[in-house]
Motif scaffolding. Structure first.
Motif, PDB file in Angstrom:
ATOM      1  N   UNK A  13     -12.040 -44.187 -37.732  1.00  9.60           N
ATOM      2  CA  UNK A  13     -13.137 -44.820 -36.988  1.00  9.60           C
ATOM      3  C   UNK A  13     -13.781 -45.872 -37.863  1.00  9.60           C
ATOM      4  N   UNK A  14     -14.210 -46.954 -37.239  1.00 10.74           N
ATOM      5  CA  UNK A  14     -14.923 -48.011 -37.953  1.00 10.74           C
ATOM      6  C   UNK A  14     -16.142 -48.415 -37.123  1.00 10.74           C
ATOM      7  N   UNK A  15     -17.296 -48.494 -37.789  1.00 10.03           N
ATOM      8  CA  UNK A  15     -18.542 -48.930 -37.141  1.00 10.03           C
ATOM      9  C   UNK A  15     -18.868 -48.073 -35.922  1.00 10.03           C
ATOM     10  N   UNK A  16     -18.760 -46.774 -36.050  1.00  8.13           N
ATOM     11  CA  UNK A  16     -19.014 -45.868 -34.926  1.00  8.13           C
ATOM     12  C   UNK A  16     -20.131 -44.872 -35.244  1.00  8.13           C
ATOM     13  N   UNK A  17     -20.072 -44.225 -36.398  1.00  9.77           N
ATOM     14  CA  UNK A  17     -20.980 -43.089 -36.641  1.00  9.77           C
ATOM     15  C   UNK A  17     -22.439 -43.512 -36.765  1.00  9.77           C
ATOM     16  N   UNK A  18     -22.699 -44.781 -37.037  1.00  8.24           N
ATOM     17  CA  UNK A  18     -24.095 -45.230 -37.089  1.00  8.24           C
ATOM     18  C   UNK A  18     -24.759 -45.099 -35.720  1.00  8.24           C
ATOM     19  N   UNK A  19     -23.945 -45.038 -34.660  1.00 11.49           N
ATOM     20  CA  UNK A  19     -24.487 -44.911 -33.302  1.00 11.49           C
ATOM     21  C   UNK A  19     -24.587 -43.453 -32.854  1.00 11.49           C
ATOM     22  N   UNK A  20     -24.325 -42.549 -33.789  1.00 13.02           N
ATOM     23  CA  UNK A  20     -24.323 -41.117 -33.489  1.00 13.02           C
ATOM     24  C   UNK A  20     -25.477 -40.492 -34.278  1.00 13.02           C
ATOM     25  N   UNK A  21     -26.190 -39.545 -33.680  1.00 13.25           N
ATOM     26  CA  UNK A  21     -27.342 -38.926 -34.350  1.00 13.25           C
ATOM     27  C   UNK A  21     -26.879 -38.186 -35.614  1.00 13.25           C
ATOM     28  N   UNK A  22     -27.733 -38.165 -36.670  1.00 17.56           N
ATOM     29  CA  UNK A  22     -27.307 -37.556 -37.941  1.00 17.56           C
ATOM     30  C   UNK A  22     -26.763 -36.133 -37.794  1.00 17.56           C
ATOM     31  N   UNK A  23     -27.394 -35.289 -36.979  1.00 14.96           N
ATOM     32  CA  UNK A  23     -26.873 -33.912 -36.871  1.00 14.96           C
ATOM     33  C   UNK A  23     -25.509 -33.903 -36.195  1.00 14.96           C
ATOM     34  N   UNK A  24     -25.257 -34.870 -35.284  1.00 14.16           N
ATOM     35  CA  UNK A  24     -23.953 -34.946 -34.626  1.00 14.16           C
ATOM     36  C   UNK A  24     -22.888 -35.533 -35.565  1.00 14.16           C
TER      37      UNK A  24
END
Ligand SMILES: C[S@@+](CC[C@H](N)C(=O)[O-])C[C@H]1O[C@@H](n2cnc3c(N)ncnc32)[C@H](O)[C@@H]1O
Length: 324
Positions: A248-259
């Motif tokens: 994945x690239x440039x994806x997890x920043x859009x996901x809440x920290x606990x997720x």
């Protein structure tokens, strides 16, 4: 992603985005700095849910409605004239920037794995970053021919020694997963993708158009699903006998920290190589060396940083870490 921290004020996020756009998009640097000081636009933003206040969504929606990138006066007038139309579009759309040049920063890590590869891209948007083997590459004169001669050549500056392959890896199977797959054959989706490109960033728009044409010749499969619930079932569909890579690239920043933590446990538990290419601090538990510009960190299995990468794929610096 800078400009997207729901825990901070909209003004602080737009100031951060302006810093991020510096040297990349003077027009958006100016626009974001102006929004951070504009009471009417900030009031409009605060009528939206926090995750919809992102600069990328506001600026792309304004470009979509105006037919060209907004300047400060144009954005103020649009917010005054058509707040309902603007907010409807911002609520309907997401930041789904699909930057094919990121393939150039992933390629060296993929080429080190035993072929053939089975690829799953999490947060694949329109699937343009699934077409790693179809593009050609030019790493400051080190050229690699892709499998589609009409596909664009992705230029990427290697900063220091990088283990560059002589050909793209063999890919036996590929699939994307996204909350909202964009369809490269739909003009409206392609228009949204092009509205997400920042003005003034060299040849990004031409590269996007060429990558879309490549994808249209043989569209990649991107499944609708959530990275928190649908990854193991998709991984189970990968063919035996291929090295499964989840990336994945440039994806997890859009996901809440606990997720993000839940996702890391899922990805780390699969019989797969896991490659992440995200802003520093976004992959839980991943320690990377400091870098003054805070570029993306390419890492393996949530533990081993491999490289610093430009968020839009224009350069790559391999990290000399032992034990790889
Ligand atoms: C900024 S785009 C990046 C697209 C592509 N990876 C690239 O680098 O060009 C982020 C993508 O992640 C997707 N996404 C965000 N949260 C997700 C989730 N929980 N599950 C699946 N996809 C998600 C978004 O829909 C969007 O298409």
């Amino acid at each position: 992603m800078r400009g997207h921290d729901p825990g901070r004020s909209a003004a602080a996020n737009y100031r951060e985005f302006a810093r991020d756009a510096r040297g990349r998009s003077p027009a958006y640097e100016t626009l974001a700095a102006a929004v951070a000081e504009d009471a009417a636009i900030l009031r409009f933003l605060c009528s939206l849910p926090p995750d919809k206040r992102q600069p990328n969504i506001l600026f792309a929606a304004a470009r979509y409605l105006l037919g060209e990138p907004a300047d400060t006066d144009g954005l103020r007038a649009l917010v005054r004239r058509d707040p309902a139309g603007l907010s409807a579009l911002m609520l309907a759309r997401r930041t789904q920037t699909n930057e094919p040049a990121r393939c150039a920063t992933l390629l060296p890590a993929l080429a080190q794995l035993p072929p053939p590869l089975a690829l799953i891209e999490v947060g694949a948007s329109a699937g343009l970053t699934l077409l790693i083997d179809r593009y050609s590459y030019d790493y400051a004169g080190h050229r690699i021919a892709g499998r589609d001669p009409q596909a664009p050549v992705l230029r990427c500056e290697p900063r220091g020694p990088v283990p560059l392959p002589s050909r793209p890896p063999e890919i036996a199977w590929r699939a994307g997963l996204d909350l909202n797959p964009l369809d490269v054959t739909r003009d409206d989706d392609v228009r949204w993708l092009s509205c997400l490109v920042w003005p003034g960033e060299g040849d990004r728009e031409q590269r996007l158009a060429a990558a879309v044409a490549t994808a249209r010749r043989d569209p990649p499969v991107v499944h609708r699903g959530d990275l928190l619930t649908d990854l193991p079932a998709l991984a189970a569909q990968a063919p035996a006998g291929a090295t499964l890579v989840v990336y994945h690239t440039a994806v997890l920043a859009y996901v809440a920290p606990e997720d993000r933590r839940r996702f890391a446990a899922i990805a780390g538990g699969l019989p797969a190589v896991w490659l992440s290419n995200e802003a520093p601090g976004v992959v839980p538990g991943l320690a990377a060396p400091p870098h003054p510009d805070r570029p993306f960190v390419l890492a393996r299995d949530g533990r081993t940083p491999l490289a610093f990468t430009d968020p839009h794929g224009t350069w790559l610096q391999w990290l000399p870490i032992a034990g790889r």
